[in-house]
Scaffold this active site. Structure first.
Site, PDB file in Angstrom:
ATOM      1  N   GLY A 263       0.870  -1.216  -0.085  1.00 15.16           N
ATOM      2  CA  GLY A 263       0.004   0.056  -0.074  1.00 15.16           C
ATOM      3  C   GLY A 263       0.957   1.397  -0.002  1.00 15.16           C
ATOM      4  O   GLY A 263       1.639   1.573  -1.073  1.00 15.16           O
TER       5      GLY A 263
ATOM      6  N   GLY B  86     -14.345  -5.063   9.095  1.00 14.08           N
ATOM      7  CA  GLY B  86     -13.842  -4.511   7.836  1.00 14.08           C
ATOM      8  C   GLY B  86     -12.457  -4.756   7.617  1.00 14.08           C
ATOM      9  O   GLY B  86     -11.883  -4.329   6.496  1.00 14.08           O
TER      10      GLY B  86
ATOM     11  N   ASP C 130      -2.657 -13.434  -1.212  1.00 11.97           N
ATOM     12  CA  ASP C 130      -2.363 -11.909  -1.361  1.00 11.97           C
ATOM     13  C   ASP C 130      -0.664 -11.786  -1.047  1.00 11.97           C
ATOM     14  O   ASP C 130      -0.248 -10.974  -1.782  1.00 11.97           O
ATOM     15  CB  ASP C 130      -3.105 -11.117  -0.345  1.00 11.97           C
ATOM     16  CG  ASP C 130      -2.825  -9.762  -0.378  1.00 11.97           C
ATOM     17  OD1 ASP C 130      -3.338  -9.215  -1.559  1.00 11.97           O
ATOM     18  OD2 ASP C 130      -2.447  -9.104   0.388  1.00 11.97           O
TER      19      ASP C 130
ATOM     20  N   LYS D 254       2.084 -10.366  -3.715  1.00  9.81           N
ATOM     21  CA  LYS D 254       3.175  -9.210  -3.512  1.00  9.81           C
ATOM     22  C   LYS D 254       4.546  -9.504  -3.581  1.00  9.81           C
ATOM     23  O   LYS D 254       5.431  -8.977  -3.965  1.00  9.81           O
ATOM     24  CB  LYS D 254       2.587  -8.565  -1.953  1.00  9.81           C
ATOM     25  CG  LYS D 254       1.253  -7.719  -2.335  1.00  9.81           C
ATOM     26  CD  LYS D 254       0.955  -7.759  -0.730  1.00  9.81           C
ATOM     27  CE  LYS D 254      -0.538  -6.901  -0.892  1.00  9.81           C
ATOM     28  NZ  LYS D 254      -1.300  -6.887   0.474  1.00  9.81           N
TER      29      LYS D 254
ATOM     30  N   GLY E 141      -6.221   0.166   2.393  1.00  9.24           N
ATOM     31  CA  GLY E 141      -6.799   1.416   2.537  1.00  9.24           C
ATOM     32  C   GLY E 141      -6.892   2.371   1.472  1.00  9.24           C
ATOM     33  O   GLY E 141      -6.015   2.406   0.705  1.00  9.24           O
TER      34      GLY E 141
HETATM   35  N1  HSE Z   1      -6.164  -7.475   2.572  1.00  7.98           N
HETATM   36  C1  HSE Z   1      -5.006  -6.760   2.118  1.00  7.98           C
HETATM   37  C2  HSE Z   1      -4.299  -6.446   3.182  1.00  7.98           C
HETATM   38  C3  HSE Z   1      -5.458  -5.825   1.239  1.00  7.98           C
HETATM   39  O1  HSE Z   1      -4.757  -6.538   4.524  1.00  7.98           O
HETATM   40  O2  HSE Z   1      -3.056  -6.136   3.049  1.00  7.98           O
HETATM   41  C4  HSE Z   1      -4.253  -5.047   0.628  1.00  7.98           C
HETATM   42  O3  HSE Z   1      -3.532  -5.904  -0.333  1.00  7.98           O
END
Ligand code: HSE
Length: 432
Positions: free
Chosen positions: A132, A185, A199, A203, A300
């Site tokens: 992010g 959330g 995920d 990355k 976010g």
């Molecule tokens: N669910 C993922 C996280 C969203 O919490 O990092 C961002 O890739």
């Protein structure tokens, strides 16, 4: 003026639009370029996102954006690997520069997309695809360009870090904490991508491609999730001086690259052990710079939007200074080859459920010895003669292949009740 079009007006799209609108002045001051949000496309143009847009910029038709000759940069924020891929390839074929936050797409079809961008001589920004708001892509590609990267590892999924933090603080079960995270959330209704480490693996494939080339894909990453972790192991880890984190690890050893995502015990005094809640952190070790660490919000609307807009600003600068292609995206460069998981070496934590009677430890340690696995320490919890008790063993560095073979043999012993648990341990040998 550089014109931008956003496709996908969800969470990150909204954050990106609001930064482009509210910080247009600061961007102009810093870059000397007026960056104008010209169009936003989304199937849903009715929903109120809580942001005031200039009249007429919202459209339900992506073509209105892709066919607009005045749009220089297309921002893909749809997600997924189908429509998003089409949109990106179309934008590239029309000579538009692209910015995306789509890690799944880059970790799956990265080579094809980078090749297309290279051929068309357009830029492809993907800062927002990893961690992010932490500018880790820029760190590796630019700030640390002088270094041979020894290791890149980190906590690059906020959802699982939140869950493990809560399990640690409250000694709570995984399923309980997951429910709470969903309510808040922090976890999706279908949490599979996060909790199974997918995920993080997406990355990691991107970080490894940047650090070691060629383009690694999700298929190259060994992966374990956190759904099987029990509070008991977190507590034993604490007693031994470790925190349990879901680490994504890329490391060069013996000229090859290890790529793995799994729950990992990290010495509690390491800075990365102190990264809690939804925060991310990435550690990068270079041969010249030594150890470096980057910390921030990994998800976010605004943190991810911050990364998207940084790519937009970079591309805008490259356009006006005629330096598009300044940083090579060539996916075909020769890089390091992948190490097989069997050959990876690590320290290990084992928890056996062993019958409490004389001679049990020697049987287990005999098998470990046979496979060249050397023990650092042993803890037995409780005293229940003739009953199963947890027996925890910490090892020196051992080869994964040997560990799996030893565990198979140990699990077959009549004095071992149920399947044994093993967790890899990071940290330099001799650190503790
Ligand atoms: N669910 C993922 C996280 C969203 O919490 O990092 C961002 O890739």
């Amino acid at each position: 003026m550089i014109n931008v079009g956003i496709i996908g007006f969800g969470t990150v799209g909204t954050g990106t639009a609001s930064i482009l609108l509210n910080n247009r002045d600061i961007l102009r001051e810093r870059t000397g370029i007026d960056i104008n949000l010209r169009r936003i496309a989304d199937l849903d143009i009715k929903r109120d996102r809580g942001i005031k847009l200039p009249k007429g910029i919202l459209t339900a038709k992506t073509e209105e954006l892709l066919d607009d000759p005045d749009i220089h940069i297309v921002v893909e924020l749809i997600g997924g690997t189908t429509v998003a891929k089409d949109v990106i390839l179309k934008a590239i074929s029309k000579g538009k520069h692209v910015v995306t936050a789509n890690k799944a797409l880059l970790a799956t079809h990265g080579a094809e997309i980078f090749r297309a961008a290279g051929k068309q001589k357009v830029e492809l920004g993907f800062e927002a695809s990893v961690a992010g708001g932490i500018p880790i892509v820029k760190v590796i590609r630019e700030g640390l360009v002088a270094n041979r990267i020894r290791a890149v590892y980190g906590i690059i999924n906020g959802t699982t870090n939140y869950i493990l933090t809560k399990m640690t603080e409250e000694k709570a079960e995984f399923s309980e904490v997951l429910k709470e995270a969903q309510k808040l959330g922090y976890a999706e209704a279908d949490p599979t991508y996060d909790i199974e480490g997918i995920d993080s693996a997406h990355k990691l494939a991107i970080l490894a491609s940047l650090s070691y080339g060629p383009r690694f894909s999700i298929k190259d990453v060994y992966r374990e999730g956190i759904s099987w972790i029990s509070p008991m192991d977190i507590e034993f880890a604490r007693e031994l001086g470790y925190k349990l984190k879901l680490l994504a690890i890329a490391k060069e050893s013996d000229g090859k690259v290890e790529l793995r995502v799994h729950p990992t015990m990290v010495p509690e005094e390491y800075l990365i052990s102190k990264v809690d809640g939804v925060y991310n952190a990435v550690y990068v070790e270079g041969d010249a710079v030594g150890s470096t660490l980057y910390y921030g919000r990994g998800a976010g609307d605004m943190p991810t939007g911050s990364a998207v807009v940084s790519d937009i600003a970079d591309i805008a600068r490259n356009i006006v200074t005629n330096s598009v292609g300044r940083i090579s995206l060539d996916p075909s460069r020769k890089g390091k080859s992948l190490m097989k998981m069997d050959d990876v070496q690590s320290m290990y934590y084992f928890r056996f459920s062993a019958i409490d009677k004389p001679g049990v430890l020697s049987k287990i340690s005999g098998i470990l010895g046979k496979y060249n696995i050397s023990i650092v320490s042993v803890i037995q919890k409780g005293r229940h003669e003739g009953k199963a008790v947890p027996l925890v063993v910490l090892t020196h560095r051992a080869k994964e292949k040997n560990v799996l073979a030893a565990l198979k043999e140990i699990n077959r012993l009549s004095i071992v009740a149920g399947k044994s648990v093993f967790i890899r341990v990071e940290g330099k040998e001799g650190d503790r």
